[in-house]
Design a protein around this motif. Structure first.
Motif, PDB file in Angstrom:
ATOM      1  N   SER A 205      32.473  36.852  36.973  1.00 44.76           N
ATOM      2  CA  SER A 205      31.086  37.233  36.705  1.00 44.76           C
ATOM      3  C   SER A 205      30.293  37.500  37.986  1.00 44.76           C
ATOM      4  O   SER A 205      29.217  38.067  37.937  1.00 44.76           O
ATOM      5  CB  SER A 205      30.395  36.149  35.880  1.00 44.76           C
ATOM      6  OG  SER A 205      30.475  34.908  36.547  1.00 44.76           O
ATOM      7  N   ASP A 206      30.836  37.103  39.143  1.00 45.45           N
ATOM      8  CA  ASP A 206      30.181  37.357  40.417  1.00 45.45           C
ATOM      9  C   ASP A 206      30.496  38.750  40.966  1.00 45.45           C
ATOM     10  O   ASP A 206      29.973  39.135  42.003  1.00 45.45           O
ATOM     11  CB  ASP A 206      30.609  36.319  41.467  1.00 45.45           C
ATOM     12  CG  ASP A 206      30.211  34.904  41.085  1.00 45.45           C
ATOM     13  OD1 ASP A 206      29.208  34.743  40.368  1.00 45.45           O
ATOM     14  OD2 ASP A 206      30.916  33.970  41.503  1.00 45.45           O
ATOM     15  N   THR A 207      31.371  39.491  40.292  1.00 42.61           N
ATOM     16  CA  THR A 207      31.767  40.815  40.765  1.00 42.61           C
ATOM     17  C   THR A 207      31.117  41.898  39.915  1.00 42.61           C
ATOM     18  O   THR A 207      30.664  41.649  38.806  1.00 42.61           O
ATOM     19  CB  THR A 207      33.296  41.014  40.700  1.00 42.61           C
ATOM     20  OG1 THR A 207      33.691  41.181  39.337  1.00 42.61           O
ATOM     21  CG2 THR A 207      34.031  39.843  41.318  1.00 42.61           C
ATOM     22  N   LYS A 208      31.118  43.113  40.432  1.00 44.40           N
ATOM     23  CA  LYS A 208      30.559  44.213  39.653  1.00 44.40           C
ATOM     24  C   LYS A 208      31.564  44.733  38.612  1.00 44.40           C
ATOM     25  O   LYS A 208      31.250  45.593  37.823  1.00 44.40           O
ATOM     26  CB  LYS A 208      30.076  45.339  40.564  1.00 44.40           C
ATOM     27  CG  LYS A 208      31.149  46.134  41.260  1.00 44.40           C
ATOM     28  CD  LYS A 208      30.503  47.199  42.125  1.00 44.40           C
ATOM     29  CE  LYS A 208      31.392  48.400  42.263  1.00 44.40           C
ATOM     30  NZ  LYS A 208      30.727  49.521  42.891  1.00 44.40           N
ATOM     31  N   PHE A 209      32.787  44.165  38.625  1.00 47.63           N
ATOM     32  CA  PHE A 209      33.829  44.574  37.680  1.00 47.63           C
ATOM     33  C   PHE A 209      33.943  43.618  36.497  1.00 47.63           C
ATOM     34  O   PHE A 209      34.882  43.657  35.730  1.00 47.63           O
ATOM     35  CB  PHE A 209      35.189  44.655  38.389  1.00 47.63           C
ATOM     36  CG  PHE A 209      35.183  45.615  39.528  1.00 47.63           C
ATOM     37  CD1 PHE A 209      35.278  46.974  39.302  1.00 47.63           C
ATOM     38  CD2 PHE A 209      35.043  45.169  40.823  1.00 47.63           C
ATOM     39  CE1 PHE A 209      35.251  47.873  40.348  1.00 47.63           C
ATOM     40  CE2 PHE A 209      35.008  46.059  41.882  1.00 47.63           C
ATOM     41  CZ  PHE A 209      35.110  47.411  41.643  1.00 47.63           C
ATOM     42  N   TYR A 210      32.972  42.750  36.356  1.00 48.59           N
ATOM     43  CA  TYR A 210      32.979  41.693  35.360  1.00 48.59           C
ATOM     44  C   TYR A 210      33.303  42.187  33.950  1.00 48.59           C
ATOM     45  O   TYR A 210      34.071  41.570  33.234  1.00 48.59           O
ATOM     46  CB  TYR A 210      31.610  41.006  35.403  1.00 48.59           C
ATOM     47  CG  TYR A 210      31.377  39.954  34.382  1.00 48.59           C
ATOM     48  CD1 TYR A 210      32.275  38.903  34.225  1.00 48.59           C
ATOM     49  CD2 TYR A 210      30.242  39.972  33.588  1.00 48.59           C
ATOM     50  CE1 TYR A 210      32.035  37.908  33.306  1.00 48.59           C
ATOM     51  CE2 TYR A 210      30.009  38.978  32.672  1.00 48.59           C
ATOM     52  CZ  TYR A 210      30.903  37.948  32.534  1.00 48.59           C
ATOM     53  OH  TYR A 210      30.674  36.966  31.625  1.00 48.59           O
TER      54      TYR A 210
ATOM     55  N   GLU B 244      33.080  41.230  49.199  1.00 45.60           N
ATOM     56  CA  GLU B 244      31.751  41.563  48.687  1.00 45.60           C
ATOM     57  C   GLU B 244      31.171  42.828  49.299  1.00 45.60           C
ATOM     58  O   GLU B 244      30.423  43.547  48.644  1.00 45.60           O
ATOM     59  CB  GLU B 244      30.766  40.400  48.934  1.00 45.60           C
ATOM     60  CG  GLU B 244      30.961  39.220  48.034  1.00 45.60           C
ATOM     61  CD  GLU B 244      32.110  38.329  48.472  1.00 45.60           C
ATOM     62  OE1 GLU B 244      32.494  37.465  47.683  1.00 45.60           O
ATOM     63  OE2 GLU B 244      32.648  38.499  49.586  1.00 45.60           O
TER      64      GLU B 244
ATOM     65  N   TYR C 232      38.307  38.827  46.948  1.00 47.54           N
ATOM     66  CA  TYR C 232      37.290  39.825  46.651  1.00 47.54           C
ATOM     67  C   TYR C 232      36.402  40.004  47.870  1.00 47.54           C
ATOM     68  O   TYR C 232      35.837  39.036  48.381  1.00 47.54           O
ATOM     69  CB  TYR C 232      36.448  39.393  45.448  1.00 47.54           C
ATOM     70  CG  TYR C 232      35.393  40.391  45.054  1.00 47.54           C
ATOM     71  CD1 TYR C 232      35.758  41.623  44.504  1.00 47.54           C
ATOM     72  CD2 TYR C 232      34.044  40.117  45.219  1.00 47.54           C
ATOM     73  CE1 TYR C 232      34.797  42.546  44.130  1.00 47.54           C
ATOM     74  CE2 TYR C 232      33.076  41.032  44.849  1.00 47.54           C
ATOM     75  CZ  TYR C 232      33.466  42.246  44.311  1.00 47.54           C
ATOM     76  OH  TYR C 232      32.514  43.167  43.940  1.00 47.54           O
TER      77      TYR C 232
ATOM     78  N   HIS D  28      33.485  45.674  47.737  1.00 44.71           N
ATOM     79  CA  HIS D  28      33.737  45.489  46.296  1.00 44.71           C
ATOM     80  C   HIS D  28      35.183  45.798  45.937  1.00 44.71           C
ATOM     81  O   HIS D  28      35.476  46.381  44.905  1.00 44.71           O
ATOM     82  CB  HIS D  28      32.784  46.350  45.451  1.00 44.71           C
ATOM     83  CG  HIS D  28      31.351  46.053  45.721  1.00 44.71           C
ATOM     84  ND1 HIS D  28      30.745  44.887  45.323  1.00 44.71           N
ATOM     85  CD2 HIS D  28      30.404  46.762  46.384  1.00 44.71           C
ATOM     86  CE1 HIS D  28      29.479  44.892  45.718  1.00 44.71           C
ATOM     87  NE2 HIS D  28      29.250  46.015  46.372  1.00 44.71           N
TER      88      HIS D  28
END
Length: 127
Positions: free
Chosen positions: A14-19, A77, A75, A80
């Protein structure tokens, strides 16, 4: 005296933009590209972070299931991007990893557990 610890950061899917688009294990964490010094009071508790391969074959007896996580990816940041980790890169040096691994008592599963990744966000709640 101020007590600090050098530590890596681990994040949830959930901390990634790929969630919502990439599949993750429900208890998967990602090694962050961020590492820094943290005050010892910021430590919330202990957990065990294992490779998916180890997670399927054994369980550390000194940890509850909710405190055992899978980490196979790093990951970054800033870019990304994900990159696959080798087992010795879960942040500790190979010698430290081996020493920690040998300190724990393990329950060896009679046969490997099956793991399933999911893209369902409700199963990937932030820690």
């Amino acid at each position: 005296a101020v007590v600090s610890t050098q530590s890596g950061h681990y994040g949830r899917a959930s901390d990634t933009k790929f969630y919502n688009t990439k599949a993750f294990y429900p208890n998967e964490v990602l090694l962050s590209s961020i590492a820094d010094m943290n005050h010892i009071n910021s430590v919330e508790g202990r957990c065990e972070i294992m490779s998916a391969k180890d997670y399927t074959t054994r369980h550390p007896l000194s940890f509850l299931e909710k405190d055992v996580y899978i980490c196979d990816n790093k990951y970054d940041e800033s870019t990304h991007k994900f990159s696959k980790l080798t087992e010795s890169k879960l942040y500790l040096t190979p010698q430290e990893t081996l020493a920690n691994f040998e300190k724990n008592e393990w329950y060896e599963y009679p046969s490997p557990r099956r793991l399933f990744k999911t893209t369902k966000p409700q199963f990937l709640k932030p820690v």
